[in-house]
Design a protein around this motif. Structure first.
Motif, PDB file in Angstrom:
ATOM      1  N   LEU A  33      16.686  11.229  -8.761  1.00 57.28           N
ATOM      2  CA  LEU A  33      15.537  10.946  -7.895  1.00 57.28           C
ATOM      3  C   LEU A  33      15.910   9.746  -7.045  1.00 57.28           C
ATOM      4  O   LEU A  33      16.373   8.727  -7.578  1.00 57.28           O
ATOM      5  CB  LEU A  33      14.342  10.608  -8.803  1.00 57.28           C
ATOM      6  N   LYS A  34      15.728   9.855  -5.743  1.00 54.93           N
ATOM      7  CA  LYS A  34      16.068   8.716  -4.869  1.00 54.93           C
ATOM      8  C   LYS A  34      15.162   7.533  -5.206  1.00 54.93           C
ATOM      9  O   LYS A  34      13.968   7.718  -5.462  1.00 54.93           O
ATOM     10  CB  LYS A  34      15.843   9.114  -3.410  1.00 54.93           C
ATOM     11  N   THR A  35      15.698   6.343  -5.188  1.00 56.16           N
ATOM     12  CA  THR A  35      14.887   5.138  -5.450  1.00 56.16           C
ATOM     13  C   THR A  35      14.118   4.767  -4.172  1.00 56.16           C
ATOM     14  O   THR A  35      14.542   5.137  -3.065  1.00 56.16           O
ATOM     15  CB  THR A  35      15.785   3.940  -5.836  1.00 56.16           C
ATOM     16  N   PRO A  36      13.007   4.006  -4.304  1.00 53.09           N
ATOM     17  CA  PRO A  36      12.279   3.560  -3.112  1.00 53.09           C
ATOM     18  C   PRO A  36      13.199   2.819  -2.134  1.00 53.09           C
ATOM     19  O   PRO A  36      13.089   2.992  -0.922  1.00 53.09           O
ATOM     20  CB  PRO A  36      11.197   2.638  -3.681  1.00 53.09           C
ATOM     21  N   GLU A  37      14.155   2.029  -2.658  1.00 56.97           N
ATOM     22  CA  GLU A  37      15.081   1.278  -1.789  1.00 56.97           C
ATOM     23  C   GLU A  37      15.934   2.241  -0.973  1.00 56.97           C
ATOM     24  O   GLU A  37      16.148   2.059   0.226  1.00 56.97           O
ATOM     25  CB  GLU A  37      16.004   0.375  -2.629  1.00 56.97           C
TER      26      GLU A  37
ATOM     27  N   ASP B 190       0.832  -1.216   0.000  1.00 55.52           N
ATOM     28  CA  ASP B 190       0.000   0.000   0.000  1.00 55.52           C
ATOM     29  C   ASP B 190       0.859   1.254   0.000  1.00 55.52           C
ATOM     30  O   ASP B 190       0.621   2.203  -0.756  1.00 55.52           O
ATOM     31  CB  ASP B 190      -0.870   0.043   1.268  1.00 55.52           C
ATOM     32  N   GLU B 191       1.847   1.247   0.915  1.00 55.03           N
ATOM     33  CA  GLU B 191       2.711   2.433   1.040  1.00 55.03           C
ATOM     34  C   GLU B 191       3.573   2.608  -0.212  1.00 55.03           C
ATOM     35  O   GLU B 191       3.857   3.726  -0.622  1.00 55.03           O
ATOM     36  CB  GLU B 191       3.594   2.327   2.294  1.00 55.03           C
TER      37      GLU B 191
ATOM     38  N   ALA C 191       8.119   9.754   4.412  1.00 56.95           N
ATOM     39  CA  ALA C 191       9.243  10.016   3.501  1.00 56.95           C
ATOM     40  C   ALA C 191       9.156  11.466   3.025  1.00 56.95           C
ATOM     41  O   ALA C 191      10.141  12.215   3.052  1.00 56.95           O
ATOM     42  CB  ALA C 191       9.193   9.067   2.317  1.00 56.95           C
ATOM     43  N   ARG C 192       7.977  11.877   2.625  1.00 53.32           N
ATOM     44  CA  ARG C 192       7.800  13.236   2.107  1.00 53.32           C
ATOM     45  C   ARG C 192       8.035  14.277   3.198  1.00 53.32           C
ATOM     46  O   ARG C 192       8.593  15.337   2.957  1.00 53.32           O
ATOM     47  CB  ARG C 192       6.387  13.355   1.525  1.00 53.32           C
ATOM     48  N   GLN C 193       7.581  13.944   4.411  1.00 56.10           N
ATOM     49  CA  GLN C 193       7.708  14.911   5.507  1.00 56.10           C
ATOM     50  C   GLN C 193       9.146  15.031   6.012  1.00 56.10           C
ATOM     51  O   GLN C 193       9.611  16.122   6.331  1.00 56.10           O
ATOM     52  CB  GLN C 193       6.785  14.481   6.654  1.00 56.10           C
ATOM     53  N   HIS C 194       9.863  13.905   6.082  1.00 56.94           N
ATOM     54  CA  HIS C 194      11.164  13.919   6.764  1.00 56.94           C
ATOM     55  C   HIS C 194      12.374  13.971   5.842  1.00 56.94           C
ATOM     56  O   HIS C 194      13.454  14.360   6.278  1.00 56.94           O
ATOM     57  CB  HIS C 194      11.296  12.703   7.685  1.00 56.94           C
TER      58      HIS C 194
ATOM     59  N   ASN D  60       3.089   7.514  -6.264  1.00 57.48           N
ATOM     60  CA  ASN D  60       2.379   8.751  -6.606  1.00 57.48           C
ATOM     61  C   ASN D  60       3.178   9.979  -6.184  1.00 57.48           C
ATOM     62  O   ASN D  60       3.241  10.977  -6.895  1.00 57.48           O
ATOM     63  CB  ASN D  60       0.998   8.790  -5.942  1.00 57.48           C
ATOM     64  N   HIS D  61       3.802   9.904  -4.990  1.00 53.33           N
ATOM     65  CA  HIS D  61       4.648  11.023  -4.545  1.00 53.33           C
ATOM     66  C   HIS D  61       5.827  11.211  -5.501  1.00 53.33           C
ATOM     67  O   HIS D  61       6.214  12.331  -5.812  1.00 53.33           O
ATOM     68  CB  HIS D  61       5.186  10.776  -3.135  1.00 53.33           C
ATOM     69  N   LEU D  62       6.387  10.082  -5.960  1.00 57.99           N
ATOM     70  CA  LEU D  62       7.575  10.180  -6.827  1.00 57.99           C
ATOM     71  C   LEU D  62       7.240  10.843  -8.165  1.00 57.99           C
ATOM     72  O   LEU D  62       8.092  11.494  -8.765  1.00 57.99           O
ATOM     73  CB  LEU D  62       8.224   8.804  -7.031  1.00 57.99           C
ATOM     74  N   VAL D  63       5.973  10.706  -8.595  1.00 55.71           N
ATOM     75  CA  VAL D  63       5.558  11.416  -9.821  1.00 55.71           C
ATOM     76  C   VAL D  63       5.695  12.931  -9.593  1.00 55.71           C
ATOM     77  O   VAL D  63       6.221  13.666 -10.430  1.00 55.71           O
ATOM     78  CB  VAL D  63       4.095  11.060 -10.196  1.00 55.71           C
TER      79      VAL D  63
END
Ligand code: 0O2
Length: 206
Positions: free
Chosen positions: A52-56, A6-7, A74-77, A13-16
């Motif tokens: 762009l940082k990867t999810p990993e 889910d996350e 992730a977006r906040q911190h 979507n955030h990475l877009v």
């Protein structure tokens, strides 16, 4: 530890949005280059790199800070999911370019680290701005953090090798390597300064 499914979907979507903000920043740099070339006949920006940082890599950073693995956290911190690096000709150009970005009225400065004036103990030199940049979407405006790094070619050359060494030795770099790098960092700073002085003399003579 990895993002739950889910996350992970939310993070995508955030990475877009982060990809959009990097395009925006790239355009801002392109505009500055056009302006420098046409009006001032001197373009201090040699080249630009975006990443762009990867999810990993996002998950690794959140884990290392003990922060929950959620897209919103992730977006906040994390302020370096979107990164843009401007490589300048001379050290003097670095602070001038930082000021240009700080003056842009729709951008908010969140943090500034001037490792050119105050180099890190490793010898690392670069000027970092954490900027909050708007992205205008179809139905709303979002603001995202972008890390802008500004450095000379010589500083970039040094940072690339030092990063490689740090990675290879897993943050336990042998003393002789870290000392050699520190010495090179100082020599590079001196070389940058001397090159700027020569460039100034050449410009004055033309
Ligand atoms: P990567 O893989 O390049 O993204 P932060 O960890 O960014 O939230 P910090 O450590 O206070 O907070 O930020 P700082 O010191 O401004 O460093 C941010 C980035 O600058 C690093 O990102 C590196 O890219 C670069 N950097 C900082 N210090 C050094 C250094 O001593 N050597 C080299 N080669 N690069 C450095 P990351 O996330 O560490 O790595």
């Amino acid at each position: 530890m990895r993002f739950s499914q889910d996350e992970f979907e939310k993070l995508k979507n955030h990475l877009v949005l982060y990809r959009c903000v990097m395009k925006d920043m790239q355009t801002r740099v392109d505009v500055l280059q056009e302006d420098f070339n046409n009006l001032k006949q001197y373009n201090p920006i040699e080249h630009v790199k975006t990443r762009l940082k990867t999810p990993e890599s996002i998950a690794r950073k959140l884990n290392s800070r003990g922060i929950a693995l959620t897209a919103d956290d992730a977006r906040q911190h994390l302020t370096d999911i979107a990164g843009i690096r401007c490589i300048c000709s001379y050290a003097k150009d670095i602070s001038d370019l930082a000021e240009i970005f700080k003056r842009q009225p729709d951008i908010k400065l969140l943090a500034e680290k001037d490792y050119v004036t105050n180099p890190k103990p490793s010898g690392y030199r670069s000027h970092h701005l954490i900027l909050n940049v708007p992205v205008h979407l179809t139905d709303r405006t979002e603001h995202l953090a972008v890390e802008l790094q500004i450095r000379t070619q010589a500083m970039d050359f040094w940072a690339t090798l030092e990063h490689k060494a740090r990675y290879k030795y897993n943050d336990a770099m042998p003393l002789h390597i870290s000392q050699a790098l520190e010495k090179c960092a100082q020599e590079i700073a001196d070389l940058d300064e001397r090159m700027y002085e020569i460039q100034r003399s050449v410009s004055l003579e033309i």
